[in-house]
Scaffold this motif. Structure first.
Motif, PDB file in Angstrom:
ATOM      1  N   GLN A  33      92.975  31.372  41.424  1.00 21.78           N
ATOM      2  CA  GLN A  33      92.142  32.466  41.921  1.00 21.78           C
ATOM      3  C   GLN A  33      90.719  31.922  41.947  1.00 21.78           C
ATOM      4  OE1 GLN A  33      90.860  35.997  39.596  1.00 21.78           O
ATOM      5  NE2 GLN A  33      92.040  37.143  41.125  1.00 21.78           N
ATOM      6  N   VAL A  49      97.052  27.500  51.598  1.00 24.08           N
ATOM      7  CA  VAL A  49      97.017  28.873  52.103  1.00 24.08           C
ATOM      8  C   VAL A  49      96.044  29.641  51.216  1.00 24.08           C
ATOM      9  CG1 VAL A  49      98.329  31.012  52.379  1.00 24.08           C
ATOM     10  CG2 VAL A  49      99.349  28.829  53.060  1.00 24.08           C
ATOM     11  N   ALA A  79      94.544  33.482  50.480  1.00 26.48           N
ATOM     12  CA  ALA A  79      94.721  34.924  50.676  1.00 26.48           C
ATOM     13  C   ALA A  79      93.469  35.618  50.152  1.00 26.48           C
ATOM     14  CB  ALA A  79      95.955  35.415  49.931  1.00 26.48           C
ATOM     15  N   LEU A 137      91.522  38.508  48.703  1.00 27.70           N
ATOM     16  CA  LEU A 137      91.744  39.760  47.975  1.00 27.70           C
ATOM     17  C   LEU A 137      90.627  40.753  48.250  1.00 27.70           C
ATOM     18  CD1 LEU A 137      93.056  38.385  44.558  1.00 27.70           C
ATOM     19  CD2 LEU A 137      94.336  39.053  46.596  1.00 27.70           C
ATOM     20  N   GLY A 180      92.917  41.085  52.456  1.00 28.88           N
ATOM     21  CA  GLY A 180      94.323  41.049  52.836  1.00 28.88           C
ATOM     22  C   GLY A 180      94.642  39.983  53.862  1.00 28.88           C
ATOM     23  N   GLY A 181      93.599  39.359  54.450  1.00 30.87           N
ATOM     24  CA  GLY A 181      93.813  38.303  55.433  1.00 30.87           C
ATOM     25  C   GLY A 181      94.308  37.028  54.771  1.00 30.87           C
ATOM     26  N   VAL A 182      95.063  36.246  55.527  1.00 29.21           N
ATOM     27  CA  VAL A 182      95.643  35.002  55.023  1.00 29.21           C
ATOM     28  C   VAL A 182      95.296  33.872  55.982  1.00 29.21           C
ATOM     29  CG1 VAL A 182      97.790  33.845  54.370  1.00 29.21           C
ATOM     30  CG2 VAL A 182      97.541  36.300  53.965  1.00 29.21           C
ATOM     31  N   ARG A 199      95.934  29.641  56.742  1.00 30.27           N
ATOM     32  CA  ARG A 199      96.645  28.389  56.455  1.00 30.27           C
ATOM     33  C   ARG A 199      95.789  27.248  56.964  1.00 30.27           C
ATOM     34  NH1 ARG A 199      98.669  24.189  58.919  1.00 30.27           N
ATOM     35  NH2 ARG A 199      98.312  25.183  60.912  1.00 30.27           N
ATOM     36  N   TRP A 243      89.583  35.146  46.113  1.00 29.35           N
ATOM     37  CA  TRP A 243      90.660  34.521  46.876  1.00 29.35           C
ATOM     38  C   TRP A 243      91.793  34.092  45.961  1.00 29.35           C
ATOM     39  CZ3 TRP A 243      90.417  33.643  52.158  1.00 29.35           C
ATOM     40  CH2 TRP A 243      89.163  33.795  52.772  1.00 29.35           C
TER      41      TRP A 243
END
Length: 126
Positions: free
Chosen positions: A41, A61, A63, A65, A82-84, A86, A105
């Motif tokens: 995190q 990846v 993510a 938060l 909520g976006g991700v 790669r 994140w």
């Protein structure tokens, strides 16, 4: 043999600084018992920027938060909560925060090359 699952509350993990910058990271890999990926995190405070880097052989990846920002090859992209995202191993990336709010994140890397203490295949351009 590892346990079949683990639940970790990241707020119970003491934040540490990355080796290459002052950004705080909560290392979750070991606590989760992960063997096939690395999980952290990352807490990016206002005006902080993590070190631009690539990972030889490791896809990442991210993510978000919270709302966040990531720089890909020098271009900053806003990512909604909520976006991700790669990122290919050879692509230069770094998390950044050009806002007034903390960005949080989760970062997943696979395969799990290196660690926060020893980046292994973590590559920082000179």
């Amino acid at each position: 043999m590892t346990d079949s699952f683990a639940v970790v509350d990241p707020t119970t993990v003491r934040p540490e600084e990355f080796q290459t910058c002052e950004t705080a990271v909560r290392k979750l890999t070991e606590r989760l018992g992960c063997t096939e990926m690395r999980v952290n995190q990352v807490l990016v405070e206002p005006d902080e920027v993590t070190t631009p880097h690539t990972h030889e052989g490791q896809e990442e990846v991210f993510a978000a938060l919270t709302d966040g920002q990531i720089s890909i090859e020098g271009d900053v992209h806003d990512v909604p909560a909520g976006g991700v995202v790669r990122v290919h191993p050879d692509t230069v990336r770094n998390l950044c925060n050009h806002t007034d709010d903390r960005h949080v994140w989760l970062a997943f890397g696979a395969p799990p090359v290196g660690s926060v203490e020893d980046f292994g295949s973590y590559v920082v351009e000179e």
